[in-house]
Design an enzyme around this catalytic site. Structure first.
Site, PDB file in Angstrom:
ATOM      1  CE  LYS A   1      -3.958   2.282   2.201  1.00  0.00           C
ATOM      2  NZ  LYS A   1      -3.324   3.643   1.995  1.00  0.00           N
TER       3      LYS A   1
ATOM      4  NE  ARG B   1      -9.088   7.421  -5.059  1.00  0.00           N
ATOM      5  CZ  ARG B   1      -8.233   6.899  -4.358  1.00  0.00           C
ATOM      6  NH1 ARG B   1      -7.674   7.342  -3.072  1.00  0.00           N
ATOM      7  NH2 ARG B   1      -7.857   5.469  -4.298  1.00  0.00           N
TER       8      ARG B   1
ATOM      9  CE  LYS C   1      -3.891   3.418   6.401  1.00  0.00           C
ATOM     10  NZ  LYS C   1      -4.388   4.657   6.326  1.00  0.00           N
TER      11      LYS C   1
END
Length: 671
Positions: free
Chosen positions: A115, A136, A314
């Site tokens: 990530k 985005r 995460k």
């Protein structure tokens, strides 16, 4: 209004404020972990009262509205974000939800990747040619950053290979390697420019410049991880297959992608990546786990803002919030006075942090920091914790300003700040106990004179008891005198004396580095030693002659010249030689007689090597007649780029210098 309605309204307002700061202004005020906590709290409340969910709730959309300074591009296929999990239990619950929805007893095949902590972008190719790129934005509409993306060397302007679709929109992350981030901030501090809080902000700020020429100077790079539009062509029916196809067409893809056939294999991947995280050379904040089969992805579908077939697992947060209780000032070996924030202790990335560097007075002014402030602390890898920003919206009333000292906090000497420098320095020199301690610690360190067993606490006592004033005094110590130190018995004392005797046999380069000349690191010391060969030649060199050495410009040359011009420094060197410090006579290498492609070339190593250590590579290159420098300049002939090469590689490409990889270096070493 019910209490829960009021709570929901306040949470949504707070989250929208921080989304705007993060996505639009590139200036987040709180750490990601705090944002995630607020979002979880909002989700939990909305789960209790689904009738109170509003269409514009942060849980129902992706990001923030785009800046009006850029043209806008509407995403034909929305760019959704991912849901997050933060521990093994949550991941296993996610895995079970996927299995239950698929009504399958067989393990799902997961595709696991890094990530990346950068900026998500969409890049559209038509007939293999890059035609547009966008951020985005809010997931539906992003900013047109085509001109800036075209400056990123990692992104091909034209795809190569067979069966390229007529229209292909790839998605990925633009990010900044840590070396490039450090170089940008170093330059900014020197010139008074904008200092970025972290590589993610630097990447976003670099990519969203209105002037593409500024973006072109930043060492941005890119990894591809997905697809949006696909027309007039086909792609493999697995996620991994698609990544491999992208790579075949010339799009960069991370090499840390693994298929996992069980939840345990996913957890093993997570732990391995977390362990390797400090050595990657770029920031990540977790791993992304996706169902590998495209057919199963389609079967699972989407929720409002994220796919059901993927999740971000995460890592523990590298940023946390705490309070600055006080600021103290430390003095280094060159007299540099560094402010250090004393913090309310807080766990950051698994470590209890109670101190953070503030660098210098300019950094304090840039942050607008006051004692008592609530701040965001960042700790990444082995980097010293630092204050990222002040949470101004939560500033207590009783804060007070930070006053930089006008006299050295250790010896009381005047402090000075040379024009053009960010650092304030004590003028006391070796009369300053702090400078003396730090200079001696540097002198005996492993990469300098390498005196085994002489740690910081021993040096502190030697200086405090006035046993040692200069490096030469170290070699006059006896076991009897050392035995009087705390926790130092006769055997330990004799071991230190033996280590000092052994350290007398060194190299010219180590000796120069140990002297602690300003701006002279290991690479520069090695370059000076190789170029001049003898101490006498170096001591009598002019500033112009010093600048002929690779890696040495006017600033370093002036520091070296001034060091040897100082009588007290020459006296200490004479005493060291009189105490028996010595090194082998220089071996003169006639590059004309060496049959090697490296002979006579100035070479720079950048990035991490996998086949040999950096020291081994330097030694082998030097043995073949190369001059190994520490930075890229017009004098550089060749750059050898390992994994995660950063700003040095970018500068080499900018200057048109030849670049080879580690495999080519090894081939040439054996040629």
């Amino acid at each position: 209004m019910e209490p829960i309605e009021q709570q929901l309204t306040e949470l949504r307002t707070t989250l929208r404020h921080h989304e705007y700061l993060y996505h639009v202004m590139d200036a987040p005020e709180i750490p990601d972990a705090e944002y995630d906590r607020l979002m979880r709290e909002l989700r939990e409340l909305e789960a209790q009262r689904p009738d109170l969910i509003t269409p514009d709730s942060p849980t129902q959309r992706v990001g923030a509205a785009p800046l009006t300074a850029f043209n806008q591009i509407r995403h034909e296929v929305p760019m959704l974000s991912l849901d997050n999990v933060f521990d093994e239990e949550s991941f296993l619950a996610f895995n079970k939800r996927v299995q239950d929805r698929l009504k399958s007893t067989e393990n799902v095949i997961w595709c696991c990747e890094l990530k990346l902590d950068g900026l998500a972008v969409s890049i559209l190719y038509e007939n293999g040619v890059l035609v547009s790129a966008a951020t985005r934005g809010d997931g539906t509409t992003g900013e047109d950053i085509t001109s800036n993306v075209r400056t990123i060397r990692a992104i091909p302007l034209k795809l190569h290979g067979d069966n390229i679709p007529a229209r292909l929109e790839v998605r990925g992350e633009v990010f900044l390697p840590q070396a490039g981030f450090e170089k940008i901030n170093e330059d900014a501090r020197r010139t008074g420019g904008k200092v970025f809080a972290n590589p993610r902000n630097a990447a976003a700020g670099s990519l969203r410049q209105l002037d593409p020429r500024i973006t072109a100077k930043r060492p941005l790079t890119f990894f591809c991880y997905g697809v949006g539009i696909l027309e007039g062509g086909e792609l493999p029916d697995t996620h991994l297959g698609r990544l491999l196809q992208f790579k075949a067409w010339g799009l960069p893809v991370s090499d840390r992608v693994t298929l996992c056939d069980s939840p345990q294999a996913v957890l093993d991947f997570y732990r391995n990546v977390e362990k390797d995280r400090p050595t990657l050379g770029f920031d990540i904040d977790g791993v992304v786990i996706k169902v590998n089969s495209l057919a199963l992805q389609e079967q699972l579908g989407f929720v409002a803002r994220a796919p059901r077939w993927a999740v971000a697992f995460k890592f523990p947060a590298q940023e946390q919030m705490t309070f600055v209780r006080d600021v103290e000032f430390q003095v280094g070996r060159t007299g540099a006075i560094t402010p250090v924030a004393r913090l309310e202790p807080v766990q950051v990335a698994g470590v209890l942090v109670s101190n953070a560097t503030l660098h210098n007075a300019d950094e304090i002014e840039r942050l607008g920091l006051r004692i008592g402030d609530k701040v965001v602390i960042r700790r990444a890898g082995d980097v010293i914790p630092q204050v990222v920003n002040v949470v101004l919206s939560e500033r207590p009333e009783e804060t007070r300003p930070i006053v930089f000292p006008t006299h050295c906090p250790v010896c009381g000497s005047d402090v000075e700040r040379v024009e053009g420098e960010a650092v304030t320095r004590c003028t006391g020199g070796l009369i300053c106990g702090a400078q003396r301690k730090e200079s001696l610690k540097h002198f005996v360190s492993r990469r300098a004179m390498d005196v085994d067993g002489m740690g910081d606490k021993i040096i502190d006592q030697l200086v405090e008891r006035e046993y040692v004033h200069t490096p030469a005094d170290l070699f006059r110590l006896t076991a009897g005198k050392l035995t009087g130190l705390d926790r130092m018995g006769p055997k330990s004392a004799q071991n230190v004396v033996n280590a000092l005797e052994k350290a007398k046999a060194t190299t010219f380069a180590r000796f120069l580095y140990a002297l602690g000349i300003r701006e002279v690191g290991e690479a520069t010391a090695a370059g000076l030693a190789a170029y001049f060969g003898t101490l006498e030649a170096l001591q009598t060199a002019t500033i112009d002659e010093l600048q002929k050495v690779p890696d040495v410009g006017i600033v370093v040359a002036t520091h070296v010249f001034n060091f040897f011009a100082e009588e007290s420094n020459r006296d200490v060197i004479g005493q060291l030689l009189a105490e028996g410090v010595h090194w082998p006579a220089p071996v003169v290498i006639n590059v004309q007689e060496i049959d090697s492609p490296f002979a006579g070339k100035t070479v720079v190593l950048t990035g991490s090597l996998s086949q040999m250590s950096r020291d081994d590579a330097k030694a082998r290159l030097a043995a073949l007649g190369a001059k190994v420098a520490g930075s890229v300049s017009k004098k550089t002939d060749l750059v050898i780029a390992g994994e995660a090469a950063g700003s040095k590689l970018a500068k080499a490409q900018e200057l048109g210098i030849t670049v080879i990889d580690e495999a080519e270096m090894i081939r040439l070493l054996g040629a």
